[in-house]
Design an enzyme around this catalytic site. Sequence first.
Site, PDB file in Angstrom:
ATOM      1  N   LYS A 110       0.808  -1.222   0.000  1.00  0.00           N
ATOM      2  CA  LYS A 110       0.000   0.000   0.000  1.00  0.00           C
ATOM      3  C   LYS A 110       0.838   1.266   0.000  1.00  0.00           C
ATOM      4  O   LYS A 110       0.472   2.268  -0.628  1.00  0.00           O
ATOM      5  CB  LYS A 110      -0.937  -0.005   1.209  1.00  0.00           C
ATOM      6  CG  LYS A 110      -2.027  -1.058   1.137  1.00  0.00           C
ATOM      7  CD  LYS A 110      -2.935  -0.943   2.345  1.00  0.00           C
ATOM      8  CE  LYS A 110      -4.015  -1.991   2.328  1.00  0.00           C
ATOM      9  NZ  LYS A 110      -4.895  -1.908   3.511  1.00  0.00           N
ATOM     10  N   GLU A 192      -3.240   7.575   7.995  1.00  0.00           N
ATOM     11  CA  GLU A 192      -3.753   8.558   7.046  1.00  0.00           C
ATOM     12  C   GLU A 192      -5.000   9.190   7.639  1.00  0.00           C
ATOM     13  O   GLU A 192      -5.556   8.682   8.631  1.00  0.00           O
ATOM     14  CB  GLU A 192      -4.058   7.897   5.694  1.00  0.00           C
ATOM     15  CG  GLU A 192      -5.208   6.913   5.727  1.00  0.00           C
ATOM     16  CD  GLU A 192      -5.470   6.254   4.375  1.00  0.00           C
ATOM     17  OE1 GLU A 192      -4.546   6.209   3.536  1.00  0.00           O
ATOM     18  OE2 GLU A 192      -6.602   5.786   4.163  1.00  0.00           O
ATOM     19  N   ARG A 284      -6.442  -9.817  -7.206  1.00  0.00           N
ATOM     20  CA  ARG A 284      -7.148 -11.100  -7.228  1.00  0.00           C
ATOM     21  C   ARG A 284      -8.586 -10.884  -7.663  1.00  0.00           C
ATOM     22  O   ARG A 284      -9.018  -9.758  -7.912  1.00  0.00           O
ATOM     23  CB  ARG A 284      -7.143 -11.714  -5.830  1.00  0.00           C
ATOM     24  CG  ARG A 284      -7.715 -10.760  -4.780  1.00  0.00           C
ATOM     25  CD  ARG A 284      -7.950 -11.414  -3.446  1.00  0.00           C
ATOM     26  NE  ARG A 284      -8.233 -10.451  -2.388  1.00  0.00           N
ATOM     27  CZ  ARG A 284      -9.410  -9.885  -2.158  1.00  0.00           C
ATOM     28  NH1 ARG A 284     -10.429 -10.153  -2.947  1.00  0.00           N
ATOM     29  NH2 ARG A 284      -9.573  -9.031  -1.162  1.00  0.00           N
TER      30      ARG A 284
END
Length: 503
Positions: A110, A192, A284
Amino acid sequence: MTVKILIANRGEIAVRIARSISEMGFKPLGIYTPVDKNSLHRKFVYEDVEVSSYLSIDEIIEAAIELGADAIHPGYGFLSENSVFARKVIDKGIVWIGPRPEAIERAGDKIGLKETAIKLGLPTLPYQLVKDPSDIIEFARVHGYPVLIKAAGGGGGIGMRIVFNRGEAEEKARLAQEEAERAFGDKRIYVEPYLGHAKHIEVQILGDGERVIHMYERECSIQFRYQKLVEEAPSPSITGSERDEVTRIAVELMKAIGYDNAGTVEFLFDTKNRRFYVMEVNTRLQVEHPVTELVTGVDIVKKQIKIAFEGVLDIGQEDIVLRGHAIEARVMAVNPISLTPVSGYITRYREPSGPGIRVDSGVAEGSYIPADYNPLISKIVAFGSTREEAVSRLLRALNEYVIDGIQTNIYFLKSIIQSPEFIKATYTTEFVSNNMDVLAKKVEQELSIQALATAVASVFQPDFNKLLKGKIIREKPTETRVEAIKRRAWTYWTLTRSRLRRK
């Protein structure tokens, strides 16, 4: 020679993948653990091998070799986003049905993904890698509370914690770090800003390493503890120009990664300033992929297989056309009010059907739902020419669904899709948590009505006996029998109430 594909998964997704493999003229192969010895997915494969765990890389590869598999499809969860597994599969000369290991690593990290988005000038929320709780406090000093801690090495809500004040920073950082390390073997976390009143929008992608196309977006804002409950496509919350923007961003990001096979770019959509922020990439097949298949007419699993074997995407963006609306509801083995997982046997099972209804299920009558895995029983997907028709069909399907012997969230799902916020599509990711008391109360009311119906039916014994075809209960009924009585009593009570109203 017939192509053989090993499905390294279980439950509904193993059944769903096996069906597409069979339709292509190939042979699906499988694996199972001791607890899944009698599971439904075993009936959909030609051959299978027992393994100790769906996370055992070496055992699964050995099973593939033993069965003569030409390829492995990982499904979702378990090892589906594990680049080590993908690399080992490829090293053994077996086709990996998924993105290249390098793409998994680039898209799955990420923090690395945020850096890629920043370099491309794509919108993403500011962040800070957390090495010490003081990093959270300093970040919040600049951006304000609340802030959100996330795991850098994976998603699915694992390792996520909302921090509302500096006093919570140390404890929540520790918990997030421990959870991330257990789940992903990577204890890195970052922080964040936490966006309240945001929507969760994701874009389905197909690529071959050179070309990337999108299959439009899904909305997945109905969540509980970061786990999705209801998804729909297309999103009813964004405009046509916003749809163009979010799909453009997703394609640009995945092209930069050199992405191949199927994947999903997830976004937070700030409803106040109408801005999208790149959140993460899932490398995926998604649980909610059926809604996209229904509105585009494209079988994503078949495309995954073709890309893996041929290396080329055989459709273009012009071939992807939106039609109608689809909504998916996840039916799970959970307490109907608290939504905590339960386990047990399904003693009676009847799936809904009829126009516009698709059920992806991994169970049958007599199936055991273990505590070892995700409590997902099935996914009901409703399709209609309009959103209103899709909602109506989904409600009808939930009313038709019969699952006895184990608790489910069917009543909870019904309370969600009948809520004003869902009908108006004004819901956000906070909808369930903010309305938990209201939703739970509706579930309790429906359960109470069923209990009342049973009591009423017992008072009107003669009529009730006729309803039960003359059978009189002379001893304590089993749990299955009680559920059957409740269902029949509800029918009786409904008819009685209708007659009273006419009078």
